[in-house]
Design an enzyme around this catalytic site. Structure first.
Site, PDB file in Angstrom:
ATOM      1  CG  ASP A 142      35.813 -17.386  11.430  1.00  0.00           C
ATOM      2  OD1 ASP A 142      36.281 -18.465  11.010  1.00  0.00           O
ATOM      3  OD2 ASP A 142      34.622 -17.242  11.770  1.00  0.00           O
TER       4      ASP A 142
HETATM    5  C1  SPV Z   1      31.837 -19.784  14.943  1.00  0.00           C
HETATM    6  O1  SPV Z   1      31.700 -19.767  16.160  1.00  0.00           O
HETATM    7  O2  SPV Z   1      32.938 -19.825  14.398  1.00  0.00           O
HETATM    8  C2  SPV Z   1      30.677 -19.763  14.068  1.00  0.00           C
HETATM    9  C3  SPV Z   1      29.511 -18.998  14.480  1.00  0.00           C
HETATM   10  O3  SPV Z   1      30.734 -20.291  12.995  1.00  0.00           O
HETATM   11  S1  SPV Z   1      29.654 -17.429  13.754  1.00  0.00           S
HETATM   12  O4  SPV Z   1      30.819 -16.785  14.302  1.00  0.00           O
HETATM   13  O5  SPV Z   1      28.425 -16.775  14.126  1.00  0.00           O
HETATM   14  O6  SPV Z   1      29.745 -17.594  12.322  1.00  0.00           O
HETATM   15 MG    MG Z   2      32.678 -20.549  12.350  1.00  0.00          MG
END
Ligand code: SPV
Ligand code: MG
Length: 297
Positions: free
Chosen positions: A54
């Site tokens: 991510d």
């Molecule tokens: C997501 O679900 O991708 C978010 C929330 O942005 S977090 O993973 O807490 O950043």
């Molecule tokens: Mg996110």
């Protein structure tokens, strides 16, 4: 009511509302069938389901393409986690146009720098975007949207990077003034103290949304009491499927047999139901009706 106006109404209602994550079309459908009124398209879970991290390893167009399938397979609104907007104001507004085209009902854009890193990875080493530049992005998004009910949600990562309450409040105010309909205030603590302090200092000028992944043990009655608008359960469908897939895969591997799992997993009939196979069968009856001769279709 359009999907967009449903999402807007939820966020602006006086009732605490809940949005659950989906990372593909079938998880979106399951969330909808359960009764949830809206979906969160999470950058964390969509990238993970694609085998990526991510941190913008996946392009915005791959994300939007996946999310388009979720929108197409559901009739509830979807709020897209669009990270930082993948560049400057121009990249962000270009993506927003595609989002509206594929049926997304709102975007959530965060005040970090592209490429962003997930908030739970070395948060204190992350940097906030320049406040004025981020406000420019929000203005550009507001000017670019076609539907007045399409929601622009600004997310401040002030607490994630350790910048504190004053910065969080200042930024939330500035983002609202720049055109954000609502603000996500994110926290990675295991309690809701930062959120509670924020709400005490907030002037209520626009709805506040939270993502209580790390402070999961806080009862939702607390959020009602402090005036939170909406809670995003951001990753629970993917986490559920990972754990259960690991369990089933292990069991099949150890037992060298599928007998032991047959009654513990969804049936083929259930897959066909989720695919709405009945609709196709009745359409075949309708559209093949006048055909002369045999068909195996
Ligand atoms: C997501 O679900 O991708 C978010 C929330 O942005 S977090 O993973 O807490 O950043
Ligand atoms: Mg996110």
């Amino acid at each position: 009511m359009s999907k967009n106006s449903i999402l807007k109404e939820m966020i602006f209602s006086n009732k605490l509302e809940y949005i659950l994550e989906a990372h593909n079309a079938i998880s979106g459908k399951i969330v909808e069938e359960t009764g949830f009124k809206a979906l969160w398209a999470s950058s964390l879970t969509i990238s993970a389901s694609m085998g990526a991290r991510d941190c913008n390893e996946i392009s915005w167009s791959d994300i939007v393409n996946e999310v388009w399938k979720i929108c197409d397979n559901t009739s509830i609104p979807l709020l897209l986690d669009m990270d930082t907007g993948y560049g400057d104001f121009n990249n962000a507004r270009y993506i927003l146009k595609k989002c509206e085209t594929v049926g997304i009902s709102g975007v959530c854009i965060e005040d970090k720098i592209f490429p962003k890193m997930n908030s739970f990875v070395n948060g204190e080493k992350q940097n906030l975007a320049n406040k004025e530049e981020f406000c420019g992005k929000l203005k550009a998004l507001k000017d670019a949207k076609k539907d007045k009910d399409f929601c622009i949600v600004a997310r401040t990562e002030s607490f994630i990077v350790g910048a504190g309450l004053q910065v969080a409040i200042e930024r939330a105010k500035a983002y609202h003034n720049a055109g954000a309909d609502a603000i996500v205030v994110h926290s990675k603590e295991d309690n809701a103290n930062q959120i509670i302090d924020f709400m005490k200092a907030w002037d209520n000028s626009c709805p506040i949304i939270i993502i209580p992944t790390k402070y999961y043990s806080v009862p939702t009655s607390v959020y009602k009491d402090i005036g939170i608008s909406t809670v995003i359960w951001a990753n629970h469908m993917l986490r559920a499927s990972i754990k259960y897939m690991q369990y089933v895969a292990n069991k099949i591997y150890k037992e060298e047999n599928i007998l032991g799992v047959e009654n513990e997993i969804a049936s083929i009939k259930e897959i066909l139901r989720l695919q709405n196979m009945d609709e196709l069968l009745s359409a075949q009856n309708k559209y093949y009706k006048d055909m002369v001769g045999e068909t195996n279709a």
